[in-house]
Enzyme design. Structure first.
Site, PDB file in Angstrom:
ATOM      1  N   HIS A  81       0.873   7.269   8.833  1.00 23.29           N
ATOM      2  CA  HIS A  81       1.938   6.610   9.394  1.00 23.29           C
ATOM      3  C   HIS A  81       2.980   7.735   9.338  1.00 23.29           C
ATOM      4  CE1 HIS A  81       1.375   2.880   9.213  1.00 23.29           C
ATOM      5  NE2 HIS A  81       0.014   2.779   8.063  1.00 23.29           N
TER       6      HIS A  81
ATOM      7  N   HIS B 133       0.633   6.143   3.981  1.00 19.58           N
ATOM      8  CA  HIS B 133      -0.078   6.619   3.793  1.00 19.58           C
ATOM      9  C   HIS B 133      -0.253   7.701   5.234  1.00 19.58           C
ATOM     10  CE1 HIS B 133      -4.442   7.528   6.032  1.00 19.58           C
ATOM     11  NE2 HIS B 133      -4.618   7.366   4.735  1.00 19.58           N
TER      12      HIS B 133
ATOM     13  N   LYS C  81       0.650  -0.941   0.212  1.00 19.49           N
ATOM     14  CA  LYS C  81      -0.130   0.169   0.026  1.00 19.49           C
ATOM     15  C   LYS C  81       0.929   1.125   0.061  1.00 19.49           C
ATOM     16  CE  LYS C  81      -3.973  -2.383   2.521  1.00 19.49           C
ATOM     17  NZ  LYS C  81      -4.960  -1.764   4.070  1.00 19.49           N
TER      18      LYS C  81
END
Length: 579
Positions: A145, A142, A139
């Site tokens: 994080h 984001h 992924k």
């Protein structure tokens, strides 16, 4: 240095009260400075001495303070001793204060300033393992994080600065049913060509599409389960694809980490502890700690009365392990591999209960070192978005911070010509992100505010960088002035004194930061230093001053610049020398 004065005052107290002087070192604190007001340099609360059993716990604290003060003699180091409301204040010789504090900036000990303090010597040192960032693989990174990454980096930097051997670990979310969906989905919708062009974006698209299909297509769901089963059974084709996804992700993340100035010693992950998790289950069983719930799941009873009032599930009814089982296995494995003295986990506050249970289970299993494991929780960032709308990916935030900063720099009249304005804008933009995040208590949620964050004036990361660049410019312009010697008696005016008194607090700020692992203490100390330095820059002119006065003032500015740079690096910033 602060330690010289603290030691001198502690010796006086030790002699008066017939105690070892080390007993007074932590009790003596530097007095926070007030810009327009003269203050003492150190203070001692009589209440602290009463709590520590050094003075009787009964009686009037002010009377005790006065009685103790009369036993302490002034000398060439301590000029004045006064009392007020149970606090004894000490004012040290002004010339000696300037001399001792600014000495290290002649001997090339700039980076060690404040670190040889007796106060910091009371801290335990050893091997510290910090687990932080920990995004999910396959992924894009984001923005959620960001906090774990920068807070963990601060803690690792702080511990390293204070003399610990630090192991920086990134524990990736690289296992679980989502890889069944991704693996099966890639077989259906994946493209090797698209994977080469934009790896994480393509994997993200495959995952979203497969997830949607699996919602109403039982065959797709089964295909995902089958792929994950193949992965758990170490079938080579499934493992090879999973390894490819994992490596692609780590490579992409390292690019982001490089921009943030963050690095890791170890990239670990849940996948490393599959077999060990089953061993943990067997250990729990053999120790009589594993119970079976009514639903058929394996649980550990953590209730004080042993009545199953508070249980933690470690095994599904089908015999597969959970995230916490793998965390138990990971903790035991790390202790065996790295023999850490402390382990710190940095995650958001929603995981507080998870870590409480983790540490409790480790303790009931007989691992007493779990007492030296700590969870540092943090709140959420609200309203983080870019001009294009709600943000999902951290790279978008970093790009926007750089672009906005570059625009602000191009509009400012004071901006200097530089070789690489984009690089400077990137460093300053990241500093702005850090200060906005670090100014308050970590547990608090906060609202993301682009405009306030990027202001050049006020308590921002931009202000820290601007002050550092301004000091570097001043020192470079006057490089021909010999500042290896200086006359401390030329730094006795109040403007110089407030900076020197503030520098006295640096070791205490690091000590406080080490105690609670909160970056706000250091951020607020550096912001105050910048405000005091800005006043001094206006009032204490170097240009046009007599050579000896210029020498003394340059030494003061060099000290401020050095401490500012050291503190910024601990926070995770890269100080710029031109802006």
């Amino acid at each position: 240095m602060a330690c010289f004065f603290r030691r001198t005052i502690a010796a006086k107290l030790g002699e008066a009260l017939q105690q070892a002087e080390d007993a007074f070192i932590p009790a003596l604190s530097a007095v926070p400075v007030l810009k327009k007001q003269q203050t003492a340099d150190f203070r001692l609360s009589v209440s602290t001495l009463r709590i520590n059993g050094i003075l009787p716990s009964r009686g009037d604290v002010q009377v005790q303070a006065e009685n103790l003060a009369t036993q302490l003699k002034q000398d060439s180091v301590v000029e004045d001793i006064s009392t007020d409301r149970g606090v004894i204040s000490f004012k040290v010789n002004r010339k000696l204060l300037a001399q001792k504090l600014l000495e290290p900036f002649e001997k090339g000990q700039d980076e060690k300033f404040g670190l040889n303090s007796e106060l910091l010597n009371t801290l335990k040192r050893g091997t510290t393992l910090v687990e932080y960032s920990s995004p999910n693989i396959a992924k894009k990174f984001h923005a959620g994080h960001l906090r774990s990454t920068i807070i963990g980096n601060f803690i690792a930097n702080l511990k390293q600065t204070l003399g610990n051997n630090v192991i920086r670990m990134n524990y990736l979310g690289d296992w679980g049913m989502q890889f069944g969906l991704l693996g099966a989905g890639f077989g259906q919708f994946g493209s090797e060509e698209k994977l080469k062009q934009n790896p994480l974006q393509h994997l993200f698209e495959v995952y979203v599409r497969m997830n949607k299909e699996a919602e109403h297509n039982e065959d797709m769901k089964q295909a995902a389960r089958d792929f994950f089963k193949q992965l758990e059974q170490h079938e080579s084709q499934a493992v090879s694809l999973w390894q490819q996804f994992r490596q692609i992700t780590v490579d992409e993340y390292q690019h982001i980490y490089k921009r943030l100035g963050v690095h890791f010693d170890i990239y670990s992950g849940e996948s490393f502890h599959q077999d060990q998790a089953q061993e943990v289950v067997q250990q729990l069983q053999s120790q009589g700690l594993l119970k079976t719930s009514e639903k058929g799941t394996g649980v550990v009873d953590l209730s004080p009365a042993g009545d199953m009032n508070s249980v933690c599930t470690v095994l599904r009814s089908d015999g597969t392990t959970l995230y916490i089982t793998r965390d138990i296995a990971a903790a035991i494995d790390r202790k065996e591999k790295y023999n850490f003295d402390e382990m710190i986990y940095v995650t958001d506050k929603s995981q507080v209960n998870h870590f409480n249970q983790l540490f409790q289970i480790l303790l009931v299993m007989g691992h007493s070192w779990a007492d030296r494991c700590q969870h540092v929780p943090f709140g959420l960032v609200q309203g983080m978005s870019t001009r294009t709308g709600e943000v999902v990916f951290l790279e978008d935030v970093l790009d926007e911070a750089r672009a906005r900063m570059l625009h602000n720099m191009s509009q400012a009249k004071t901006t200097k010509e530089m070789d690489n304005p984009e690089d400077t804008a990137e460093k300053v933009g990241i500093s702005a992100l850090l200060v906005q995040d670090f100014r308050g208590p970590l547990l608090s949620d906060y609202r993301f505010d682009w405009d306030r964050m990027l202001q050049a004036q006020g308590d921002t990361g931009v202000f820290l960088q601007y002050t550092h660049a301004r000091l570097c410019s001043l020192l470079q312009r006057n490089a021909d002035i010999d500042a290896t010697t200086f006359d401390p008696s030329l730094l006795l005016e109040q403007t110089s004194m407030t900076i020197l008194q503030h520098l006295l607090r640096y070791d205490e700020v690091l000590y406080q930061s080490a105690q609670d692992l909160q970056p706000k203490h250091l951020v607020n100390f550096l912001l105050k230093l910048c405000h005091l330095t800005a006043s001094a820059h206006r009032e204490l002119l170097v240009k046009g001053s007599p050579p000896d006065v210029a020498q003394a003032r340059l030494r003061l500015f060099r000290g401020s610049c050095s401490v500012l740079a050291n503190g910024m690096r601990i926070l995770g910033m890269c100080p710029v020398d031109k802006m």
